[in-house]
Scaffold this active site. Structure first.
Site, PDB file in Angstrom:
ATOM      1  N   GLY A 219       0.961  -1.680   0.173  1.00  0.00           N
ATOM      2  CA  GLY A 219       0.391  -0.440  -0.067  1.00  0.00           C
ATOM      3  C   GLY A 219       1.233   1.411   0.076  1.00  0.00           C
ATOM      4  CG  ASN A 220      -0.316   4.518  -1.509  1.00  0.00           C
ATOM      5  OD1 ASN A 220      -1.018   5.725  -1.039  1.00  0.00           O
ATOM      6  ND2 ASN A 220      -0.590   3.799  -2.287  1.00  0.00           N
ATOM      7  NE  ARG A 221       4.146   7.812   4.975  1.00  0.00           N
ATOM      8  CZ  ARG A 221       4.747   9.181   4.850  1.00  0.00           C
ATOM      9  NH1 ARG A 221       5.769   8.636   4.232  1.00  0.00           N
ATOM     10  NH2 ARG A 221       5.309   9.739   5.326  1.00  0.00           N
ATOM     11  CB  SER A 222      -2.449   8.505   0.128  1.00  0.00           C
ATOM     12  OG  SER A 222      -3.581   8.719  -0.531  1.00  0.00           O
ATOM     13  CB  ALA A 286      -1.350   7.001  -3.306  1.00  0.00           C
TER      14      ALA A 286
END
Ligand SMILES: Cc1cc2nc3c(=O)[nH]c(=O)nc-3n(C[C@H](O)[C@H](O)[C@H](O)COP(=O)(O)O)c2cc1C
Length: 436
Positions: A219-222, A286
Protein backbone atom coordinates in the site's frame (compact mmCIF):
# COMPACT_ATOMS: atom_id res chain seq x y z
CA UNK A 1 -21.90 27.85 8.08
CA UNK A 2 -19.45 30.20 6.44
CA UNK A 3 -16.38 32.15 7.45
CA UNK A 4 -17.26 35.83 7.47
CA UNK A 5 -14.57 38.48 7.79
CA UNK A 6 -16.02 41.82 8.92
CA UNK A 7 -14.04 45.02 8.47
CA UNK A 8 -15.23 47.92 10.60
CA UNK A 9 -14.05 51.46 9.85
CA UNK A 10 -14.52 54.73 11.72
CA UNK A 11 -17.98 56.26 11.64
CA UNK A 12 -21.01 56.71 13.81
CA UNK A 13 -22.61 53.61 12.27
CA UNK A 14 -19.88 51.36 13.69
CA UNK A 15 -22.35 50.46 16.46
CA UNK A 16 -24.49 48.67 13.84
CA UNK A 17 -21.55 46.37 13.08
CA UNK A 18 -22.05 44.85 16.54
CA UNK A 19 -25.60 43.80 15.75
CA UNK A 20 -24.49 42.57 12.31
CA UNK A 21 -21.90 40.40 14.04
CA UNK A 22 -24.43 39.07 16.52
CA UNK A 23 -26.87 38.19 13.73
CA UNK A 24 -24.16 36.49 11.66
CA UNK A 25 -23.08 34.37 14.63
CA UNK A 26 -26.71 33.51 15.33
CA UNK A 27 -27.03 32.37 11.69
CA UNK A 28 -24.21 29.90 12.37
CA UNK A 29 -21.36 31.78 10.68
CA UNK A 30 -17.83 31.89 12.10
CA UNK A 31 -16.91 35.57 12.26
CA UNK A 32 -13.58 37.38 12.61
CA UNK A 33 -13.50 41.16 12.95
CA UNK A 34 -10.88 43.66 11.81
CA UNK A 35 -11.22 47.22 13.14
CA UNK A 36 -9.46 50.38 12.02
CA UNK A 37 -7.88 52.52 14.74
CA UNK A 38 -10.53 55.18 14.14
CA UNK A 39 -13.40 52.70 14.52
CA UNK A 40 -12.17 51.76 18.01
CA UNK A 41 -12.97 55.35 19.04
CA UNK A 42 -16.60 54.65 18.16
CA UNK A 43 -16.95 51.01 19.34
CA UNK A 44 -14.41 49.09 21.41
CA UNK A 45 -13.08 45.64 20.60
CA UNK A 46 -14.45 43.93 23.72
CA UNK A 47 -18.03 43.55 22.49
CA UNK A 48 -16.95 42.12 19.13
CA UNK A 49 -14.64 39.70 20.91
CA UNK A 50 -17.37 38.60 23.29
CA UNK A 51 -19.80 37.99 20.43
CA UNK A 52 -17.40 36.22 18.06
CA UNK A 53 -15.25 34.44 20.63
CA UNK A 54 -12.17 35.61 18.73
CA UNK A 55 -9.63 38.36 19.07
CA UNK A 56 -10.26 41.54 17.07
CA UNK A 57 -7.24 42.58 15.03
CA UNK A 58 -6.33 46.13 14.00
CA UNK A 59 -2.73 46.16 12.96
CA UNK A 60 -0.96 43.98 10.45
CA UNK A 61 1.95 43.83 12.90
CA UNK A 62 -0.14 42.36 15.74
CA UNK A 63 0.19 38.59 16.27
CA UNK A 64 -3.09 36.70 15.94
CA UNK A 65 -3.53 34.20 18.78
CA UNK A 66 -5.85 32.20 16.50
CA UNK A 67 -3.22 32.11 13.72
CA UNK A 68 -5.67 33.14 11.03
CA UNK A 69 -8.27 30.51 11.93
CA UNK A 70 -11.96 31.15 12.52
CA UNK A 71 -13.91 30.20 15.66
CA UNK A 72 -14.48 26.45 15.80
CA UNK A 73 -11.51 25.60 13.58
CA UNK A 74 -8.38 23.78 14.76
CA UNK A 75 -5.40 26.01 15.45
CA UNK A 76 -2.92 25.91 12.53
CA UNK A 77 0.56 24.72 13.43
CA UNK A 78 2.30 27.92 12.37
CA UNK A 79 1.61 31.63 12.81
CA UNK A 80 0.71 33.05 9.43
CA UNK A 81 0.74 36.65 8.19
CA UNK A 82 -2.61 37.95 9.45
CA UNK A 83 -3.63 40.18 6.56
CA UNK A 84 -3.17 37.25 4.18
CA UNK A 85 -4.46 34.37 6.31
CA UNK A 86 -7.68 35.93 7.61
CA UNK A 87 -8.93 36.88 4.20
CA UNK A 88 -7.63 33.76 2.48
CA UNK A 89 -9.77 31.60 4.73
CA UNK A 90 -12.79 33.92 4.49
CA UNK A 91 -15.75 32.97 2.32
CA UNK A 92 -16.76 36.63 2.14
CA UNK A 93 -15.28 39.92 3.33
CA UNK A 94 -17.83 42.56 4.36
CA UNK A 95 -16.61 46.07 5.13
CA UNK A 96 -19.38 47.79 7.09
CA UNK A 97 -19.48 50.59 7.84
CA UNK A 98 -17.05 51.73 5.17
CA UNK A 99 -15.98 55.31 5.86
CA UNK A 100 -15.30 57.76 3.03
CA UNK A 101 -11.64 57.54 3.99
CA UNK A 102 -11.50 53.73 3.85
CA UNK A 103 -13.38 53.69 0.53
CA UNK A 104 -10.82 56.12 -0.92
CA UNK A 105 -7.97 53.92 0.32
CA UNK A 106 -9.54 50.77 -1.11
CA UNK A 107 -9.93 52.51 -4.46
CA UNK A 108 -6.32 53.67 -4.44
CA UNK A 109 -5.04 50.22 -3.49
CA UNK A 110 -3.63 51.43 -0.18
CA UNK A 111 -2.56 48.80 2.34
CA UNK A 112 -1.76 50.94 5.38
CA UNK A 113 -3.76 49.04 7.98
CA UNK A 114 -5.04 45.50 8.43
CA UNK A 115 -8.46 46.25 6.94
CA UNK A 116 -7.11 47.70 3.70
CA UNK A 117 -4.19 45.25 3.37
CA UNK A 118 -6.60 42.32 3.77
CA UNK A 119 -8.91 43.81 1.14
CA UNK A 120 -6.06 44.02 -1.33
CA UNK A 121 -5.19 40.38 -0.73
CA UNK A 122 -8.79 39.11 -0.80
CA UNK A 123 -9.43 36.14 -3.10
CA UNK A 124 -13.04 35.99 -1.85
CA UNK A 125 -16.05 38.19 -2.72
CA UNK A 126 -15.83 41.62 -1.08
CA UNK A 127 -18.81 43.79 -0.11
CA UNK A 128 -18.52 47.45 0.90
CA UNK A 129 -21.28 49.27 2.77
CA UNK A 130 -20.68 53.05 2.75
CA UNK A 131 -22.02 55.08 5.67
CA UNK A 132 -21.45 58.82 6.05
CA UNK A 133 -23.00 62.21 5.94
CA UNK A 134 -24.87 62.89 2.70
CA UNK A 135 -22.48 65.63 1.62
CA UNK A 136 -19.58 63.24 1.93
CA UNK A 137 -21.51 60.49 0.14
CA UNK A 138 -22.60 62.55 -2.88
CA UNK A 139 -19.19 64.18 -3.26
CA UNK A 140 -17.82 63.34 -6.73
CA UNK A 141 -14.69 61.82 -5.16
CA UNK A 142 -16.70 59.32 -3.12
CA UNK A 143 -19.03 58.54 -6.02
CA UNK A 144 -16.09 58.00 -8.40
CA UNK A 145 -14.42 55.75 -5.83
CA UNK A 146 -17.54 53.62 -5.42
CA UNK A 147 -17.92 53.32 -9.20
CA UNK A 148 -14.30 52.21 -9.51
CA UNK A 149 -14.74 49.55 -6.81
CA UNK A 150 -17.95 48.33 -8.44
CA UNK A 151 -16.19 48.04 -11.80
CA UNK A 152 -13.63 45.76 -10.11
CA UNK A 153 -16.37 43.38 -8.98
CA UNK A 154 -16.81 44.67 -5.45
CA UNK A 155 -20.40 44.58 -4.20
CA UNK A 156 -21.53 48.02 -3.06
CA UNK A 157 -24.36 47.92 -0.55
CA UNK A 158 -26.13 51.24 -1.14
CA UNK A 159 -26.80 53.37 1.94
CA UNK A 160 -30.32 54.21 2.97
CA UNK A 161 -32.01 57.60 3.26
CA UNK A 162 -33.29 59.03 6.52
CA UNK A 163 -32.21 60.84 9.62
CA UNK A 164 -28.42 61.23 9.78
CA UNK A 165 -26.20 61.35 12.86
CA UNK A 166 -25.40 65.04 12.56
CA UNK A 167 -28.05 67.00 14.42
CA UNK A 168 -31.16 67.82 12.38
CA UNK A 169 -29.79 66.45 9.09
CA UNK A 170 -31.70 64.16 6.80
CA UNK A 171 -30.44 62.51 3.63
CA UNK A 172 -28.66 59.57 1.99
CA UNK A 173 -25.79 57.94 3.86
CA UNK A 174 -27.32 55.71 6.53
CA UNK A 175 -25.80 52.26 6.90
CA UNK A 176 -28.44 49.63 6.01
CA UNK A 177 -29.84 47.62 8.88
CA UNK A 178 -27.81 44.61 10.07
CA UNK A 179 -30.39 42.16 8.68
CA UNK A 180 -29.97 43.71 5.22
CA UNK A 181 -26.17 43.59 5.47
CA UNK A 182 -26.36 39.93 6.41
CA UNK A 183 -28.79 39.21 3.56
CA UNK A 184 -26.33 40.71 1.04
CA UNK A 185 -23.51 38.68 2.58
CA UNK A 186 -25.51 35.48 2.38
CA UNK A 187 -26.48 36.24 -1.24
CA UNK A 188 -22.77 36.44 -2.08
CA UNK A 189 -22.15 33.14 -0.31
CA UNK A 190 -25.03 31.51 -2.18
CA UNK A 191 -23.70 32.80 -5.53
CA UNK A 192 -20.31 31.34 -4.75
CA UNK A 193 -21.82 28.08 -3.55
CA UNK A 194 -23.86 27.74 -6.72
CA UNK A 195 -21.02 28.58 -9.08
CA UNK A 196 -20.51 24.88 -9.98
CA UNK A 197 -24.22 24.03 -10.12
CA UNK A 198 -24.88 21.65 -13.02
CA UNK A 199 -21.29 20.37 -13.12
CA UNK A 200 -20.55 16.70 -12.50
CA UNK A 201 -17.27 16.17 -10.69
CA UNK A 202 -15.50 12.85 -10.22
CA UNK A 203 -12.87 12.73 -7.45
CA UNK A 204 -10.58 9.88 -6.47
CA UNK A 205 -9.06 9.78 -3.00
CA UNK A 206 -6.95 7.57 -0.76
CA UNK A 207 -4.41 4.90 -1.56
CA UNK A 208 -4.96 1.55 -3.25
CA UNK A 209 -3.88 -1.72 -1.63
CA UNK A 210 -2.60 -4.61 -3.69
CA UNK A 211 -2.94 -8.05 -2.05
CA UNK A 212 0.13 -10.14 -1.27
CA UNK A 213 -2.00 -12.81 0.37
CA UNK A 214 -5.44 -12.87 2.01
CA UNK A 215 -4.40 -10.42 4.79
CA UNK A 216 -1.24 -8.62 3.63
CA UNK A 217 -1.00 -5.96 0.99
CA UNK A 218 1.31 -3.47 -0.70
CA UNK A 219 0.00 0.00 0.00
CA UNK A 220 0.99 3.62 0.37
CA UNK A 221 0.64 6.35 2.99
CA UNK A 222 -2.07 8.40 1.30
CA UNK A 223 -4.76 9.28 3.86
CA UNK A 224 -7.36 10.50 1.35
CA UNK A 225 -7.63 13.92 3.02
CA UNK A 226 -6.66 15.87 -0.11
CA UNK A 227 -9.28 14.10 -2.24
CA UNK A 228 -11.93 14.53 0.45
CA UNK A 229 -11.13 18.25 0.69
CA UNK A 230 -11.54 18.55 -3.09
CA UNK A 231 -14.84 16.66 -3.02
CA UNK A 232 -16.08 18.81 -0.16
CA UNK A 233 -15.15 22.08 -1.91
CA UNK A 234 -16.73 20.97 -5.22
CA UNK A 235 -19.94 19.99 -3.41
CA UNK A 236 -19.90 23.31 -1.57
CA UNK A 237 -19.74 25.09 -4.95
CA UNK A 238 -22.87 23.23 -6.03
CA UNK A 239 -21.40 20.41 -8.17
CA UNK A 240 -22.80 16.86 -8.21
CA UNK A 241 -19.82 14.98 -6.77
CA UNK A 242 -18.92 11.29 -7.03
CA UNK A 243 -16.04 10.32 -4.78
CA UNK A 244 -14.12 7.11 -5.47
CA UNK A 245 -12.52 6.41 -2.10
CA UNK A 246 -9.72 3.88 -1.68
CA UNK A 247 -9.16 2.72 1.90
CA UNK A 248 -9.61 6.09 3.58
CA UNK A 249 -11.77 5.46 6.65
CA UNK A 250 -12.85 9.12 6.47
CA UNK A 251 -16.46 10.30 6.88
CA UNK A 252 -17.93 11.15 3.46
CA UNK A 253 -18.23 14.90 2.83
CA UNK A 254 -21.89 16.01 2.97
CA UNK A 255 -23.73 15.91 -0.35
CA UNK A 256 -21.33 13.54 -2.13
CA UNK A 257 -21.88 10.06 -3.54
CA UNK A 258 -19.14 7.69 -2.43
CA UNK A 259 -17.93 4.54 -4.22
CA UNK A 260 -15.55 2.54 -2.04
CA UNK A 261 -12.75 0.63 -3.74
CA UNK A 262 -9.73 -1.34 -2.53
CA UNK A 263 -7.31 -2.10 -5.36
CA UNK A 264 -6.02 -0.21 -8.40
CA UNK A 265 -8.11 -2.48 -10.62
CA UNK A 266 -11.30 -1.63 -8.68
CA UNK A 267 -10.47 2.08 -8.82
CA UNK A 268 -9.82 1.82 -12.57
CA UNK A 269 -13.15 0.12 -13.10
CA UNK A 270 -15.07 2.71 -11.06
CA UNK A 271 -13.40 5.56 -13.00
CA UNK A 272 -14.05 3.80 -16.30
CA UNK A 273 -17.76 3.62 -15.49
CA UNK A 274 -18.06 7.20 -14.20
CA UNK A 275 -15.68 9.15 -16.45
CA UNK A 276 -17.83 9.75 -19.53
CA UNK A 277 -20.56 11.52 -17.55
CA UNK A 278 -18.22 13.81 -15.61
CA UNK A 279 -17.16 17.35 -16.55
CA UNK A 280 -14.17 17.48 -14.21
CA UNK A 281 -12.02 14.61 -12.94
CA UNK A 282 -9.81 15.29 -9.91
CA UNK A 283 -7.47 12.33 -9.61
CA UNK A 284 -6.07 12.71 -6.11
CA UNK A 285 -5.81 9.02 -5.21
CA UNK A 286 -2.38 7.41 -4.90
CA UNK A 287 -2.79 4.45 -7.21
CA UNK A 288 -0.28 1.60 -7.01
CA UNK A 289 1.98 1.33 -10.06
CA UNK A 290 2.75 -2.34 -9.41
CA UNK A 291 0.96 -5.25 -7.77
CA UNK A 292 1.98 -8.79 -6.82
CA UNK A 293 1.46 -10.86 -9.95
CA UNK A 294 0.13 -13.94 -8.13
CA UNK A 295 -1.24 -13.09 -4.68
CA UNK A 296 -1.73 -16.10 -2.41
CA UNK A 297 -5.37 -17.00 -1.75
CA UNK A 298 -4.67 -17.85 1.89
CA UNK A 299 -2.46 -16.27 4.50
CA UNK A 300 1.22 -17.07 3.95
CA UNK A 301 2.33 -18.98 7.04
CA UNK A 302 5.26 -17.73 9.07
CA UNK A 303 6.25 -21.33 9.80
CA UNK A 304 6.77 -21.93 6.06
CA UNK A 305 9.69 -19.49 6.17
CA UNK A 306 10.43 -16.42 4.09
CA UNK A 307 8.36 -16.71 0.90
CA UNK A 308 9.90 -16.65 -2.54
CA UNK A 309 10.50 -13.11 -3.91
CA UNK A 310 7.20 -11.51 -4.78
CA UNK A 311 6.94 -10.98 -8.49
CA UNK A 312 5.32 -7.69 -9.46
CA UNK A 313 3.35 -6.70 -12.52
CA UNK A 314 2.24 -3.22 -13.62
CA UNK A 315 -1.26 -2.02 -12.75
CA UNK A 316 -3.53 -0.15 -15.17
CA UNK A 317 -2.38 3.44 -15.76
CA UNK A 318 -5.80 4.92 -14.97
CA UNK A 319 -4.87 8.54 -15.64
CA UNK A 320 -3.25 7.87 -19.03
CA UNK A 321 -6.20 5.74 -20.09
CA UNK A 322 -8.72 8.42 -19.20
CA UNK A 323 -6.51 11.19 -20.62
CA UNK A 324 -6.43 9.42 -23.98
CA UNK A 325 -10.21 9.30 -24.24
CA UNK A 326 -10.93 12.72 -22.70
CA UNK A 327 -13.40 14.97 -24.56
CA UNK A 328 -12.40 18.59 -25.22
CA UNK A 329 -15.08 19.81 -22.80
CA UNK A 330 -13.71 17.73 -19.91
CA UNK A 331 -11.04 18.90 -17.49
CA UNK A 332 -8.65 16.33 -16.11
CA UNK A 333 -6.62 17.17 -13.03
CA UNK A 334 -3.80 14.93 -11.91
CA UNK A 335 -1.69 14.97 -8.75
CA UNK A 336 2.00 14.18 -8.59
CA UNK A 337 3.89 13.46 -5.38
CA UNK A 338 7.49 13.98 -6.36
CA UNK A 339 10.73 14.06 -4.43
CA UNK A 340 13.06 17.05 -4.28
CA UNK A 341 14.41 19.32 -6.98
CA UNK A 342 12.98 18.83 -10.42
CA UNK A 343 9.52 17.97 -9.04
CA UNK A 344 7.86 20.67 -11.15
CA UNK A 345 9.77 19.91 -14.37
CA UNK A 346 8.89 16.25 -13.96
CA UNK A 347 5.29 17.36 -13.41
CA UNK A 348 5.24 19.36 -16.65
CA UNK A 349 6.43 16.33 -18.55
CA UNK A 350 3.71 14.20 -16.88
CA UNK A 351 1.05 16.81 -17.73
CA UNK A 352 1.84 16.46 -21.43
CA UNK A 353 2.39 12.72 -21.48
CA UNK A 354 -0.94 12.00 -19.78
CA UNK A 355 -2.99 14.66 -21.65
CA UNK A 356 -3.88 16.46 -18.43
CA UNK A 357 -5.29 19.97 -18.14
CA UNK A 358 -3.92 20.64 -14.68
CA UNK A 359 -1.30 18.93 -12.56
CA UNK A 360 -0.92 19.57 -8.86
CA UNK A 361 2.68 18.84 -7.90
CA UNK A 362 3.75 18.40 -4.32
CA UNK A 363 7.31 17.89 -3.23
CA UNK A 364 7.09 15.13 -0.65
CA UNK A 365 10.70 15.64 0.43
CA UNK A 366 9.52 18.68 2.43
CA UNK A 367 8.75 17.73 6.04
CA UNK A 368 5.19 18.05 7.38
CA UNK A 369 3.35 18.32 4.07
CA UNK A 370 1.66 15.90 1.70
CA UNK A 371 0.99 12.30 2.72
CA UNK A 372 -0.70 11.76 6.06
CA UNK A 373 -0.65 15.46 6.87
CA UNK A 374 -3.41 18.06 7.22
CA UNK A 375 -1.31 20.50 5.23
CA UNK A 376 0.17 20.64 1.81
CA UNK A 377 2.33 22.93 -0.29
CA UNK A 378 1.87 22.61 -4.03
CA UNK A 379 2.58 24.04 -7.45
CA UNK A 380 -0.40 24.02 -9.79
CA UNK A 381 0.71 23.75 -13.42
CA UNK A 382 -1.84 24.13 -16.18
CA UNK A 383 -1.91 23.14 -19.83
CA UNK A 384 -2.16 26.84 -20.78
CA UNK A 385 1.35 27.35 -19.38
CA UNK A 386 0.44 29.01 -16.08
CA UNK A 387 2.17 27.94 -12.88
CA UNK A 388 0.97 28.91 -9.43
CA UNK A 389 2.73 28.12 -6.18
CA UNK A 390 0.43 27.67 -3.22
CA UNK A 391 2.42 28.06 0.01
CA UNK A 392 1.96 25.65 2.89
CA UNK A 393 -1.71 25.65 3.88
CA UNK A 394 -4.52 23.37 5.06
CA UNK A 395 -5.80 20.95 2.44
CA UNK A 396 -9.13 22.83 2.34
CA UNK A 397 -7.31 25.93 1.08
CA UNK A 398 -5.28 23.90 -1.41
CA UNK A 399 -8.57 22.43 -2.68
CA UNK A 400 -9.95 25.94 -3.17
CA UNK A 401 -6.89 26.98 -5.16
CA UNK A 402 -7.13 23.89 -7.39
CA UNK A 403 -10.83 24.41 -8.06
CA UNK A 404 -10.24 28.12 -8.75
CA UNK A 405 -7.74 27.06 -11.41
CA UNK A 406 -10.22 24.62 -12.96
CA UNK A 407 -12.83 27.40 -12.95
CA UNK A 408 -10.39 29.76 -14.69
CA UNK A 409 -9.55 27.17 -17.36
CA UNK A 410 -13.21 26.39 -18.02
CA UNK A 411 -14.00 30.11 -18.34
CA UNK A 412 -11.02 30.60 -20.72
CA UNK A 413 -12.09 27.72 -22.91
CA UNK A 414 -15.71 28.84 -22.98
CA UNK A 415 -16.89 25.57 -21.45
CA UNK A 416 -18.37 27.52 -18.53
CA UNK A 417 -21.51 29.03 -20.02
CA UNK A 418 -23.44 29.21 -16.79
CA UNK A 419 -22.77 32.92 -16.14
CA UNK A 420 -21.41 34.51 -13.00
CA UNK A 421 -24.31 33.94 -10.64
CA UNK A 422 -26.66 36.51 -9.15
CA UNK A 423 -25.44 38.95 -6.56
CA UNK A 424 -28.44 40.18 -4.65
CA UNK A 425 -26.87 43.64 -4.72
CA UNK A 426 -24.99 45.79 -7.16
CA UNK A 427 -21.79 44.57 -8.76
CA UNK A 428 -21.12 41.20 -7.10
CA UNK A 429 -18.39 39.06 -8.62
CA UNK A 430 -17.52 35.39 -8.32
CA UNK A 431 -14.86 34.26 -5.88
CA UNK A 432 -12.02 34.87 -8.28
CA UNK A 433 -13.51 37.90 -10.04
CA UNK A 434 -13.84 40.50 -7.26
CA UNK A 435 -10.76 42.68 -6.97
CA UNK A 436 -10.70 45.50 -4.47
C1 LIG B 1 -17.97 62.08 15.46
C2 LIG B 1 -17.43 61.63 14.15
C3 LIG B 1 -18.26 60.94 13.30
C4 LIG B 1 -17.79 60.52 12.06
N1 LIG B 1 -18.63 59.82 11.24
C5 LIG B 1 -18.20 59.42 10.04
C6 LIG B 1 -19.05 58.69 9.19
O1 LIG B 1 -20.19 58.37 9.52
N2 LIG B 1 -18.58 58.32 7.99
C7 LIG B 1 -17.31 58.63 7.55
O2 LIG B 1 -16.96 58.27 6.43
N3 LIG B 1 -16.48 59.30 8.36
C8 LIG B 1 -16.88 59.71 9.58
N4 LIG B 1 -16.03 60.39 10.41
C9 LIG B 1 -14.65 60.65 9.95
C10 LIG B 1 -13.79 59.41 10.09
O3 LIG B 1 -13.82 58.92 11.40
C11 LIG B 1 -12.37 59.73 9.65
O4 LIG B 1 -12.36 60.03 8.28
C12 LIG B 1 -11.39 58.62 9.96
O5 LIG B 1 -10.11 59.01 9.48
C13 LIG B 1 -11.77 57.31 9.29
O6 LIG B 1 -10.73 56.38 9.47
P1 LIG B 1 -10.84 54.89 8.96
O7 LIG B 1 -11.33 54.95 7.56
O8 LIG B 1 -9.43 54.38 9.02
O9 LIG B 1 -11.71 54.14 9.86
C14 LIG B 1 -16.47 60.80 11.67
C15 LIG B 1 -15.63 61.47 12.55
C16 LIG B 1 -16.11 61.87 13.78
C17 LIG B 1 -15.18 62.59 14.72
Amino acid sequence: MARLLLGVSGGIAAYKALETTRLAVRHGHAVRVIQTEASIRFVGTASFEAITGAQVLTSEFEPDPLRGSYPGEPLPERSPISHLALVERADVYLIAPASANTIAKLTGGHADNLLTAAALAAPCPVAVAPAMNERMYVHPATQANLEALKARGVTIVPPGEGELASHGEHGVGRLPDPAELLAVTEALLAARRGSWAGLRVLVTAGGTREPIDSVRYMGNRSSGRMGFALASEAAMRGAAVTLVAANTGLAPPPGTRVIEVGTAAELAQACDEEFDVCDVLLMAAAVADFRPASPAHDKLKKEAGVPAPIELEPTEDVLSGLGARKRSDQILVGFAAEHGEGAVSYGLEKLERKHLDVLVVNDISKPGVGFDSDENEVTIVSADGTQRSVPRAGKDLIARAVLDDVERLRAERGTDDRGEGSDGASGAGTRSAARV
